[in-house]
Design an enzyme around this catalytic site. Structure first.
Site, mmCIF file in Angstrom:
data_model
loop_
_atom_site.group_PDB
_atom_site.id
_atom_site.type_symbol
_atom_site.label_atom_id
_atom_site.label_comp_id
_atom_site.label_asym_id
_atom_site.label_seq_id
_atom_site.Cartn_x
_atom_site.Cartn_y
_atom_site.Cartn_z
ATOM 1 N N LYS A 134 -8.654 1.767 12.514
ATOM 2 C CA LYS A 134 -8.803 1.765 11.061
ATOM 3 C C LYS A 134 -8.537 0.344 10.585
ATOM 4 C CE LYS A 134 -7.909 4.243 6.820
ATOM 5 N NZ LYS A 134 -7.859 3.097 5.947
ATOM 6 N N SER A 169 -14.718 8.455 1.214
ATOM 7 C CA SER A 169 -13.439 8.013 1.773
ATOM 8 C C SER A 169 -13.043 9.017 2.856
ATOM 9 C CB SER A 169 -12.392 7.909 0.679
ATOM 10 O OG SER A 169 -12.151 9.176 0.151
ATOM 11 N N ILE A 170 -11.973 8.729 3.559
ATOM 12 C CA ILE A 170 -11.551 9.658 4.605
ATOM 13 C C ILE A 170 -10.201 10.219 4.235
ATOM 14 C CG2 ILE A 170 -11.723 9.961 7.090
ATOM 15 C CD1 ILE A 170 -12.001 7.073 7.475
ATOM 16 N N ASP A 180 0.802 -1.224 0.000
ATOM 17 C CA ASP A 180 0.000 0.000 0.000
ATOM 18 C C ASP A 180 0.836 1.276 0.000
ATOM 19 O OD1 ASP A 180 -2.810 -1.020 2.060
ATOM 20 O OD2 ASP A 180 -2.013 -1.722 0.155
ATOM 21 N N LYS A 200 -2.534 7.334 10.330
ATOM 22 C CA LYS A 200 -1.866 6.058 10.024
ATOM 23 C C LYS A 200 -0.786 5.686 11.036
ATOM 24 C CE LYS A 200 -2.957 5.018 5.500
ATOM 25 N NZ LYS A 200 -2.742 3.871 4.672
#
Ligand code: IVH
Length: 694
Positions: free
Chosen positions: A125, A86-87, A37, A333
């Site tokens: 998340k 989406s965020i 990712d 994240k």
């Protein structure tokens, strides 16, 4: 530096778009991502930056203008009544990321420093795929993937197989209710699935493959046309929000906060992650981020960060949206646990017992919080299964304290000259034949202690605290001593002199003298420590103790037949064979003799069946600091006399041996009337001098 040419920039953007389209297709449509990712995010960010720097580059077909992937023609397309958004992702993985979000919110809401803290809901998340579940009159009628946010795919047939998703809701729910959440696969389910897949592949079943990660496996399962296959791939679900909602029941007050909404979803039977919290201001968000980061590796499923949402629904409305992202939510994240890097070579390392381990040498890469340069390939079969070649680009994973591993090869990037790895048939260190026994996964060097690599490990093993204990003799010193040819076998250690030691790197006279006195001190040892220190394969500390107890002397142990060894408690054929083959090698016998000749000594006694164990059946508890004996020495002496040494005092305790600063154990002994001894009392007890207090 001159400004780049327009044409060059356009080419660069076109190339980035081509790559992004390719990876999005692999990821969303084929469920077979080729890159981690973070690599996708990096390419995406480069294109975003380029487009904002040169706005003329923007085009409606740019991946930056749309979210998600294409819809497979085989599935029914579903139009989301309420778009699936989406965020915004906060890429700053430090606490400052949470602060920045809180500051933005406060600014948008025109709050100043005197205004109260904003209340947020902090969630995990989840690393799965977004799902919209549509209930009509409380019955699940449709499950749809996110797709491009506006149109998704109808995957109801597969989603019905997910046990955690209610097919029917309790009465009193809105007429139309869309629950949004994440479908994911637990790590244990993922491991079991891959194990089954490997089994199928080895049986030659066509078209089967293993999955790169749980998300990839979950996506594959959800997008099966055949729901029987989906049903064999266990999926789980967490709810985190709502979509369309109509026909609100009269008895129910409309939700005022996101937290209340989640509580209600839980009440209606949807799984909501127990980690979800209501927190105050930036501090609350930071605390949550830190706490979840620490727990991340113990969770049974993958997460790639946390999500913060403004709790008050009216504030959410006030904050609104920027294009397709709500202003009231952000994803914060964690550092990536998977990265991409190059395999520079494949080395073979030799362990203490001669095991050869292939290790991929990697171009340094920062993953899971550290720079990784090596990743184990475990053994020949594993290296072959993953088909890792020198020159390959690979995905490396490092989660928590687990050793880094190569997940898979990025086949797209394989060069024609990538070199296939084969396990060497000779030991790369000493050149002895490497053998792989039937039914074993590993090759082993047959050189034993002739092999310098095994020798180094053997020294380290012998010198460790639990074995013969040579204080200060660590890996670096052993490497130098062996590499310089100063020591070859264990007895050489005891022949070391000051002159040889001070010649070594960073070895002052004082340290050299310390090593010499540690060697001298190590000569007085015990039989179990000596047996353990020899490093016989499969003979751990407990087995060594048992051998010492059973045979009483080293000679009796060395001379034992396989049957005799097998008669020792907990010793099976593998251990017995290993002992026999160790002493069958004459150089091992020589080493033992030479060590004895150098003065290494221990007390010996009669074999267990002839021993009158003076304290057998007695339980002793040690507490406080004794004047001369260490806790470990006292324990060894007691055990040698047949006593069991326990950690806590009870009615069954025979004696408590107390030193200075003895605490509650002493109090308990006194209150229970258990006899208490000091060090002298202990020594007398072992010698068999009757204690008149008993
Ligand atoms: S809320 C309007 N909450 O992250 C906000 N999304 O880009 C809608 N995700 O693919 C999403 N955990 O599937 C939300 N606790 C969570 C989430 C979450 C994971 C995923 C979601 C979507 C992506 C958002």
């Amino acid at each position: 530096m001159s400004a780049p040419l327009k044409a060059d920039v356009a080419l660069q953007a076109a190339d980035l778009r081509r790559q992004l389209h390719h990876h999005a297709h692999c990821y969303y449509t084929l469920d077979a991502p080729e890159v981690p990712d973070v690599e996708y995010d990096r390419l995406f960010k480069s294109l975003q930056d380029l487009e904002s720097l040169h706005p003329y580059l923007k085009s409606p077909d740019s991946p930056t203008q749309r979210v998600g992937g294409a819809v497979l023609p085989e599935f029914q397309s579903v139009r989301h009544q309420v778009p699936m958004l989406s965020i915004r992702t906060e890429t700053d993985t430090e606490s400052s990321g949470a602060k920045a979000f809180d500051s933005r919110i406060r600014k948008e809401l025109s709050l100043d420093e005197n205004s109260p803290e904003v209340i947020y809901v902090a969630e995990l998340k989840f690393d799965g795929l977004a799902m919209s579940l549509r209930y009509e009159k409380g019955v699940l009628v449709q499950a749809a993937t996110r797709g491009d946010g506006e149109y998704g795919e109808d995957v109801t047939h597969n989603v019905r197989t997910i046990g955690q998703i209610p097919l029917q809701l309790p009465s009193g729910v809105p007429d139309t209710l869309e629950v949004r959440g994440e479908v994911y696969m637990r790590r244990d389910d993922f491991d079991a699935l891959n194990e089954r897949q490997r089994q199928k592949i080895s049986e030659g079943v066509r078209g089967e493959k293993t999955f790169v990660n749980p998300r990839n496996a979950a996506a594959g399962a959800v997008r099966q046309l055949d729901s029987n296959i989906a049903a064999q791939r266990p999926l789980s679900f967490f709810a985190y929000g709502l979509g369309d909602i109509q026909g609100w029941p009269e008895h129910l007050k409309p939700f005022e906060s996101h937290y209340e909404l989640l509580q209600t979803l839980k009440h209606w039977g949807f799984p909501v992650a127990e980690q979800t919290r209501c927190v105050q201001g930036a501090e609350g968000l930071i605390q949550f981020h830190v706490q979840v980061a620490a727990e991340r590796d113990t969770l049974p499923f993958d997460i790639d960060g946390v999500v913060y949402k403004v709790n008050d629904l009216s504030l959410q409305v006030q904050l609104g949206f920027v294009t397709r992202e709500p202003r009231w939510a952000v994803a914060h994240k964690f550092p990536a646990q998977e990265e991409m890097t190059l395999v520079l070579g494949i080395d073979v390392q030799v362990g203490r017992t001669g095991k050869l381990t292939p290790v991929a040498k990697l171009a340094p890469v920062f993953v899971g919080g550290v720079t990784v340069t090596n990743a184990t390939l475990h053994n020949e079969d594993e290296a072959r299964r993953k088909d890792v070649r020198i020159g390959d680009t690979v995905i490396v994973r490092r989660a928590g304290d687990v050793i880094p591993e190569v997940v898979s090869v990025v086949m797209d990037k394989r060069l024609p000259d990538a070199t296939v790895f084969t396990m060497p048939k000779i030991c790369p260190v000493c050149g002895s034949t490497a053998l792989r026994d039937e039914g074993e996964a590993d090759y082993r060097c047959s050189g034993g202690l002739f092999c310098p690599a095994q020798r180094k490990q053997a020294f380290l093993h012998f010198a460790q605290r639990r074995a013969v204990e040579v204080d200060g003799l660590g890996q670096k010193l052993i490497d130098q001593l062996v590499d310089a040819g100063i020591v070859h076998t264990l007895p050489d250690l005891y022949k070391l002199g000051l002159t040889a030691l001070v010649q070594l790197d960073r070895m002052a006279e004082k340290s050299a003298l310390n090593i010499l006195s540690a060697l001298e001190a190590s000569k007085s040892t015990t039989l179990p420590r000596f047996i353990y220190g020899l490093g016989i394969r499969h003979v751990g500390e407990a087995t060594a103790k048992e051998f010492a107890r059973h045979f009483g002397t080293l000679d009796a142990f060395m001379g034992a037949t396989e049957e005799e060894l097998l008669s020792v408690a907990d010793v099976g054929p593998v251990v017995a064979k290993s002992v026999i083959s160790f002493f069958a090698q004459s150089h091992h016998q020589e080493i033992v003799e030479q060590l004895r000749a150098c003065g290494v000594n221990w007390a010996e006694g009669p074999p267990a069946d002839k021993q009158v164990q003076i304290l057998s059946g007695k339980t002793v508890v040690l507490t406080g600091t004794l004047p001369t004996l260490s806790r470990e020495q006292a324990k060894e002496m007691l055990e040698a006399a047949g006593a069991k040494v326990a950690g806590s005092v009870s009615q069954k305790t025979s004696y408590v041996v107390a030193g200075t600063e003895a605490g509650s154990k002493l109090d308990k002994a006194v209150s229970l009337g258990v006899p208490v001894l000091d060090e002298t009392g202990l020594l007398q007890l072992i010698k068999g001098v009757q204690d008149d207090r008993t």
